[in-house]
Design a protein around this motif. Structure first.
Motif, PDB file in Angstrom:
ATOM      1  N   GLN A 124      20.769  39.586  55.134  1.00  0.00           N
ATOM      2  CA  GLN A 124      20.012  40.782  55.535  1.00  0.00           C
ATOM      3  C   GLN A 124      19.418  40.587  56.929  1.00  0.00           C
ATOM      4  N   SER A 129      19.382  42.003  41.945  1.00  0.00           N
ATOM      5  CA  SER A 129      18.771  41.132  42.948  1.00  0.00           C
ATOM      6  C   SER A 129      19.660  40.955  44.170  1.00  0.00           C
ATOM      7  N   VAL A 184      18.707  37.084  51.680  1.00  0.00           N
ATOM      8  CA  VAL A 184      17.745  37.246  52.777  1.00  0.00           C
ATOM      9  C   VAL A 184      18.400  36.859  54.102  1.00  0.00           C
ATOM     10  N   GLY A 220      19.758  45.309  48.889  1.00  0.00           N
ATOM     11  CA  GLY A 220      18.772  45.391  49.953  1.00  0.00           C
ATOM     12  C   GLY A 220      18.742  46.792  50.528  1.00  0.00           C
ATOM     13  N   ARG A 221      17.743  47.049  51.335  1.00  0.00           N
ATOM     14  CA  ARG A 221      17.573  48.353  51.944  1.00  0.00           C
ATOM     15  C   ARG A 221      17.055  48.192  53.361  1.00  0.00           C
ATOM     16  N   SER A 252      14.542  46.948  43.130  1.00  0.00           N
ATOM     17  CA  SER A 252      13.679  48.087  43.418  1.00  0.00           C
ATOM     18  C   SER A 252      13.703  48.992  42.189  1.00  0.00           C
ATOM     19  N   MET A 296      12.485  48.933  58.968  1.00  0.00           N
ATOM     20  CA  MET A 296      11.932  48.122  57.898  1.00  0.00           C
ATOM     21  C   MET A 296      13.097  47.652  57.044  1.00  0.00           C
ATOM     22  N   THR A 297      13.046  46.423  56.574  1.00  0.00           N
ATOM     23  CA  THR A 297      14.109  45.895  55.726  1.00  0.00           C
ATOM     24  C   THR A 297      13.491  45.203  54.519  1.00  0.00           C
ATOM     25  N   SER A 298      14.180  45.282  53.387  1.00  0.00           N
ATOM     26  CA  SER A 298      13.720  44.597  52.176  1.00  0.00           C
ATOM     27  C   SER A 298      14.923  44.173  51.346  1.00  0.00           C
ATOM     28  N   VAL A 299      14.713  43.149  50.536  1.00  0.00           N
ATOM     29  CA  VAL A 299      15.764  42.584  49.698  1.00  0.00           C
ATOM     30  C   VAL A 299      15.213  42.410  48.299  1.00  0.00           C
TER      31      VAL A 299
END
Length: 123
Positions: free
Chosen positions: A41, A70, A38, A73-74, A64, A58-61
């Motif tokens: 990112q 784990s 995190v 990220g995107r 998916s 938008m960001t995510s970790v």
């Protein structure tokens, strides 16, 4: 005429389009903790925030459906209208070295294809 057309016409299986979006896959080391991922990112997000052609992102970790790892990220970037920015592929060329300057995480920016073959996006 043939030479002029061969230079102007996009090449490749699916030529890239200037759709105003950039997708970034990120990857930390295999033993990275979620909290460290995190943090890394967010460092990338701060770089994206400074780019004048990015309208929103938008960001995510974390895991998916397409990537159970784990350490993944995107980031999804929406860009300014075409009249206010350069071509997407040129913007990616400018963004790539900035993203690679963050140690401990790899970033793979790409211009999403018009037609996606397969169900998931990849690096």
């Amino acid at each position: 005429m043939t030479i002029a057309l061969s230079i102007k016409i996009p090449t490749g299986f699916l030529p890239s389009k200037n759709k105003g979006k950039i997708f970034i896959m990120t990857e930390g080391s295999e033993d990275i903790s979620f909290d460290d991922m995190v943090r890394h990112q967010l460092q990338l997000a701060n770089i994206v925030l400074k780019e004048p052609y990015v309208e929103a992102f938008m960001t995510s970790v974390g895991p998916s459906p397409g990537s159970p790892a784990s350490n993944a990220g995107r980031m999804f970037l929406n860009l300014q209208p075409r009249s206010e920015r350069e071509y997407v592929d040129k913007l990616i060329e400018q963004l790539r070295p900035k993203l690679m300057s963050v140690p401990g995480i790899k970033a793979y920016p790409q211009n999403p294809p018009t037609i996606r073959i397969g169900r998931t996006l990849t690096k």
